[in-house]
Design an enzyme around this catalytic site. Sequence first.
Site, PDB file in Angstrom:
ATOM      1  N   GLY A 171      68.511  42.134  31.329  1.00 32.77           N
ATOM      2  CA  GLY A 171      67.577  42.783  32.234  1.00 32.77           C
ATOM      3  C   GLY A 171      66.998  41.567  33.167  1.00 32.77           C
TER       4      GLY A 171
ATOM      5  N   SER B  23      73.671  42.753  28.916  1.00 34.87           N
ATOM      6  CA  SER B  23      72.737  42.789  29.955  1.00 34.87           C
ATOM      7  C   SER B  23      71.268  42.404  29.447  1.00 34.87           C
ATOM      8  CB  SER B  23      72.425  43.837  30.937  1.00 34.87           C
ATOM      9  OG  SER B  23      72.600  44.976  30.104  1.00 34.87           O
TER      10      SER B  23
ATOM     11  N   GLY C 237      73.323  47.962  35.777  1.00 37.46           N
ATOM     12  CA  GLY C 237      74.430  47.847  34.813  1.00 37.46           C
ATOM     13  C   GLY C 237      75.677  48.181  35.311  1.00 37.46           C
ATOM     14  N   ASP C 238      75.780  49.241  36.110  1.00 35.96           N
ATOM     15  CA  ASP C 238      76.959  49.973  36.685  1.00 35.96           C
ATOM     16  C   ASP C 238      77.573  48.982  37.660  1.00 35.96           C
ATOM     17  OD1 ASP C 238      76.108  52.333  35.140  1.00 35.96           O
ATOM     18  OD2 ASP C 238      75.204  53.215  36.828  1.00 35.96           O
TER      19      ASP C 238
ATOM     20  N   GLY D  89      68.922  38.162  33.246  1.00 38.27           N
ATOM     21  CA  GLY D  89      70.290  37.875  33.572  1.00 38.27           C
ATOM     22  C   GLY D  89      71.294  38.600  32.678  1.00 38.27           C
TER      23      GLY D  89
END
Lengths: 314, 314
Positions: A218, A216, A247-248, A221
């Site tokens: 941020g 990731s 993120g989850d 993308g």
Amino acid sequence: MILTVTPNPALDLTWHVDRLIEGGTHRADAGAARAGGKGLNVARVAHAQGSAVLAVTTAGGRAGEEFAAELAASGVPHALVPVAADTRRSVAIVDRTLGDTTIINERGANPTDLEWAALIGEVVERLAAASVLVVSGSLPPGAPETLLPLLIRVGRDAGVPVIVDTSGPALLRAADAGATVLKPNMAELVEATGIADPVEGARSLIGRGAELVLLSLGADGMLAVTAADLVHARLDQPLAGNPTGAGDAGVAACAVRYAAGDRDPASILRLATAWSAAAVLTPLAGDISSRWTELEQQLRVSHPDPSSFRKDPS
Amino acid sequence: MILTVTPNPALDLTWHVDRLIEGGTHRADAGAARAGGKGLNVARVAHAQGSAVLAVTTAGGRAGEEFAAELAASGVPHALVPVAADTRRSVAIVDRTLGDTTIINERGANPTDLEWAALIGEVVERLAAASVLVVSGSLPPGAPETLLPLLIRVGRDAGVPVIVDTSGPALLRAADAGATVLKPNMAELVEATGIADPVEGARSLIGRGAELVLLSLGADGMLAVTAADLVHARLDQPLAGNPTGAGDAGVAACAVRYAAGDRDPASILRLATAWSAAAVLTPLAGDISSRWTELEQQLRVSHPDPSSFRKDPS
């Protein structure tokens, strides 16, 4: 069924204050307490999007009772292993003036070896019905180093792909133990591998045995990195909102695609990036906005040259 | 016996972080949870210094269970009125780097009228054995405006002096209802009375019926104001430490002197200022340092000219 394991759950509190001043005294409006932890967020998102899930975690003490009650009310299928120590708390302090969220997570108490054995036993039993295993989040301080590799190995031994979202030295141990997918962010990848270049860093995890690294970035993308492929997905413009749980949501998307038998990095990346972005639009971790389909259509997906990420590794 | 009432108790959590960054995510080491609220702090301090006390407050929900368990373990005599709503939480976030403490208090839920009636009933019953009544701290949002005057009147009707530590419009209502002693700080006094001069502001409360106003001036010590007298006590140098609970320790000292039949403003002020200062030397509200006797000897006590406080009312 997507089986998620949360080794270090938390009772999440959300407090709204007018303006957070360090050293000041504040009146807070408390939101509802919520059973939290990264694996639970993954289970919540996948469950809300129609997948069969089972969230396995621990609960202890009075905070654990509140945790269990909220989880029962949420409707997310779960199995709780009782532990003696209190479930930790976490608080998100939302500054109404600036819109900032300051997060404070108790470290959590380490379950006993017998309690960890009970957790692993629960996972082994549930793996028979699982199509993917997700292990997400931190470990309590003092947790045995063997725990994460053991969870990964019981998953792989059951023939189930294992997605791991962790950080620090545990990220390397997860790769070595045979994790199928790893999902670090840039800072976590650099910290764990010591490699500043994102694609090289991700490929070093693949060299240790991982099949796919979802990295990731941020607001920039997400990257999907395999031994042979490199895919980048992003929105044209960053979204304003609450990045906690983004993120989850990406991990949940990855688990849903894996559970469906999909192994195409670009396809997995599209859904993971869209769900991650849609999580930013909701105030609570573990939720995504129904606008995710629209966001998915707006994604720019490319197969960039690996060297294009070398300039600005932050 | 010193009877304390805490209308808006809290389960106090203390978290230690390396450095609190607004908008950041932090790992916290959690200290023990503690039954908190200003009236409970008063009871703890007076109890630790050998006075007979009884702390009356409410408890509800799982946080209330934790609150009750900690209070039982503390050894402070108490009577808890059960309420349906969850006892609120409060967290003190201690920044290890700066030494600052940031405090966040949930507002708390308002008990039902029946639950308030049960609290008042408990107080009325206990007043028979009380020599002073202390009502301390905020009210939950939505609490009836009549509650504080009613508590004060049942105390006065029982022939017991009533010490009130509150702020905002409740401070004026307390004076009107016959509170014997009021203990605002400068900001609270100015806010409630609209008078910038501390002695004039305190005397306006005395004009409404109070016998004594203890006005805390932070590092500048404390003033005792009566209709006829003005006494100032302070240390030469401010103490570094945790000011939370310093006011409660001052109220505890005042209650102890009133319970002993002392009505001398200078004598009450000496003990109140010493205990307040000694509270700054301990990390938890509701404790005072055993160095208080030494601090009391170091106090400068004077009968200043009222005009000497006019220059810098902050």
